[in-house]
Design a protein around this motif. Structure first.
Motif, PDB file in Angstrom:
ATOM      1  N   GLU A  60     -26.238 -20.204 -11.316  1.00  0.00           N
ATOM      2  CA  GLU A  60     -25.530 -20.206 -10.036  1.00  0.00           C
ATOM      3  C   GLU A  60     -24.236 -19.399 -10.127  1.00  0.00           C
ATOM      4  O   GLU A  60     -23.910 -18.632  -9.213  1.00  0.00           O
ATOM      5  CB  GLU A  60     -25.250 -21.643  -9.591  1.00  0.00           C
ATOM      6  N   LEU A  61     -23.520 -19.546 -11.220  1.00  0.00           N
ATOM      7  CA  LEU A  61     -22.274 -18.820 -11.405  1.00  0.00           C
ATOM      8  C   LEU A  61     -22.516 -17.314 -11.475  1.00  0.00           C
ATOM      9  O   LEU A  61     -21.809 -16.524 -10.841  1.00  0.00           O
ATOM     10  CB  LEU A  61     -21.575 -19.308 -12.673  1.00  0.00           C
ATOM     11  N   VAL A  62     -23.529 -16.905 -12.202  1.00  0.00           N
ATOM     12  CA  VAL A  62     -23.862 -15.486 -12.298  1.00  0.00           C
ATOM     13  C   VAL A  62     -24.290 -14.955 -10.919  1.00  0.00           C
ATOM     14  O   VAL A  62     -23.962 -13.821 -10.558  1.00  0.00           O
ATOM     15  CB  VAL A  62     -24.947 -15.249 -13.375  1.00  0.00           C
ATOM     16  N   GLY A  63     -24.980 -15.773 -10.135  1.00  0.00           N
ATOM     17  CA  GLY A  63     -25.342 -15.367  -8.773  1.00  0.00           C
ATOM     18  C   GLY A  63     -24.119 -15.129  -7.908  1.00  0.00           C
ATOM     19  O   GLY A  63     -24.068 -14.143  -7.148  1.00  0.00           O
ATOM     20  N   VAL A  64     -23.129 -15.996  -8.012  1.00  0.00           N
ATOM     21  CA  VAL A  64     -21.872 -15.823  -7.270  1.00  0.00           C
ATOM     22  C   VAL A  64     -21.178 -14.548  -7.732  1.00  0.00           C
ATOM     23  O   VAL A  64     -20.666 -13.769  -6.910  1.00  0.00           O
ATOM     24  CB  VAL A  64     -20.951 -17.057  -7.462  1.00  0.00           C
ATOM     25  N   MET A  65     -21.175 -14.309  -9.028  1.00  0.00           N
ATOM     26  CA  MET A  65     -20.557 -13.102  -9.568  1.00  0.00           C
ATOM     27  C   MET A  65     -21.280 -11.855  -9.059  1.00  0.00           C
ATOM     28  O   MET A  65     -20.640 -10.862  -8.699  1.00  0.00           O
ATOM     29  CB  MET A  65     -20.571 -13.145 -11.099  1.00  0.00           C
ATOM     30  N   ALA A  66     -22.609 -11.903  -9.009  1.00  0.00           N
ATOM     31  CA  ALA A  66     -23.390 -10.757  -8.520  1.00  0.00           C
ATOM     32  C   ALA A  66     -23.088 -10.475  -7.056  1.00  0.00           C
ATOM     33  O   ALA A  66     -22.925  -9.313  -6.658  1.00  0.00           O
ATOM     34  CB  ALA A  66     -24.881 -11.006  -8.726  1.00  0.00           C
ATOM     35  N   ASP A  67     -22.998 -11.528  -6.260  1.00  0.00           N
ATOM     36  CA  ASP A  67     -22.707 -11.356  -4.834  1.00  0.00           C
ATOM     37  C   ASP A  67     -21.349 -10.697  -4.601  1.00  0.00           C
ATOM     38  O   ASP A  67     -21.175  -9.961  -3.628  1.00  0.00           O
ATOM     39  CB  ASP A  67     -22.754 -12.697  -4.109  1.00  0.00           C
ATOM     40  N   ALA A  68     -20.392 -10.966  -5.480  1.00  0.00           N
ATOM     41  CA  ALA A  68     -19.041 -10.432  -5.314  1.00  0.00           C
ATOM     42  C   ALA A  68     -18.833  -9.086  -6.008  1.00  0.00           C
ATOM     43  O   ALA A  68     -17.794  -8.460  -5.827  1.00  0.00           O
ATOM     44  CB  ALA A  68     -18.026 -11.443  -5.864  1.00  0.00           C
ATOM     45  N   GLU A  69     -19.818  -8.625  -6.771  1.00  0.00           N
ATOM     46  CA  GLU A  69     -19.658  -7.417  -7.581  1.00  0.00           C
ATOM     47  C   GLU A  69     -19.776  -6.147  -6.734  1.00  0.00           C
ATOM     48  O   GLU A  69     -20.721  -5.993  -5.965  1.00  0.00           O
ATOM     49  CB  GLU A  69     -20.706  -7.391  -8.701  1.00  0.00           C
ATOM     50  N   CYS A  70     -18.843  -5.232  -6.912  1.00  0.00           N
ATOM     51  CA  CYS A  70     -18.834  -3.960  -6.177  1.00  0.00           C
ATOM     52  C   CYS A  70     -19.546  -2.843  -6.941  1.00  0.00           C
ATOM     53  O   CYS A  70     -20.089  -1.923  -6.323  1.00  0.00           O
ATOM     54  CB  CYS A  70     -17.397  -3.533  -5.880  1.00  0.00           C
ATOM     55  N   ASP A  71     -19.547  -2.911  -8.274  1.00  0.00           N
ATOM     56  CA  ASP A  71     -20.184  -1.876  -9.090  1.00  0.00           C
ATOM     57  C   ASP A  71     -21.694  -2.100  -9.084  1.00  0.00           C
ATOM     58  O   ASP A  71     -22.167  -3.146  -9.558  1.00  0.00           O
ATOM     59  CB  ASP A  71     -19.634  -1.943 -10.512  1.00  0.00           C
ATOM     60  N   PRO A  72     -22.467  -1.137  -8.557  1.00  0.00           N
ATOM     61  CA  PRO A  72     -23.924  -1.334  -8.454  1.00  0.00           C
ATOM     62  C   PRO A  72     -24.616  -1.602  -9.791  1.00  0.00           C
ATOM     63  O   PRO A  72     -25.514  -2.438  -9.857  1.00  0.00           O
ATOM     64  CB  PRO A  72     -24.429  -0.023  -7.840  1.00  0.00           C
TER      65      PRO A  72
END
Length: 92
Positions: A60-72
């Motif tokens: 879940e934490l990695v999913g939140v991080m992915a959603d907020a990530e700007c670098d493709p």
């Protein structure tokens, strides 16, 4: 400015992802590829051995991080992280 994280878990997850993303993207001049594979497999082994509630929390934490990530490239790495590192081996 120093980044602020909501928890130690988040800070450690960010560090883990950064290190693994570097290792994954390293070439022969940056890191011996056999060593890179050993690092990635070692992390996957430890993560896959976590109790299911901890694997779910990290997923879940990695999913939140992915959603907020700007670098493709980093976002793609984050999206693939749960499967690549053994978080999805068992049902939560």
């Amino acid at each position: 400015m120093t980044p602020s994280y909501p928890s130690l878990t988040r800070a450690l997850a960010e560090i883990l992802v950064d290190v693994l993303h570097f290792v994954d993207g390293s070439d022969d001049e940056q890191m011996d590829q056999d060593d890179a594979v050993k690092v990635m497999e070692g992390v996957a082994y430890v993560i896959s051995a976590l109790p299911s509630d901890q694997r779910q929390e990290l997923t879940e934490l990695v999913g939140v991080m992915a959603d907020a990530e700007c670098d493709p490239a980093r976002r793609e790495f984050l999206q693939e992280f749960p499967e690549t590192f053994g978080l999805m081996d068992d049902e939560f």
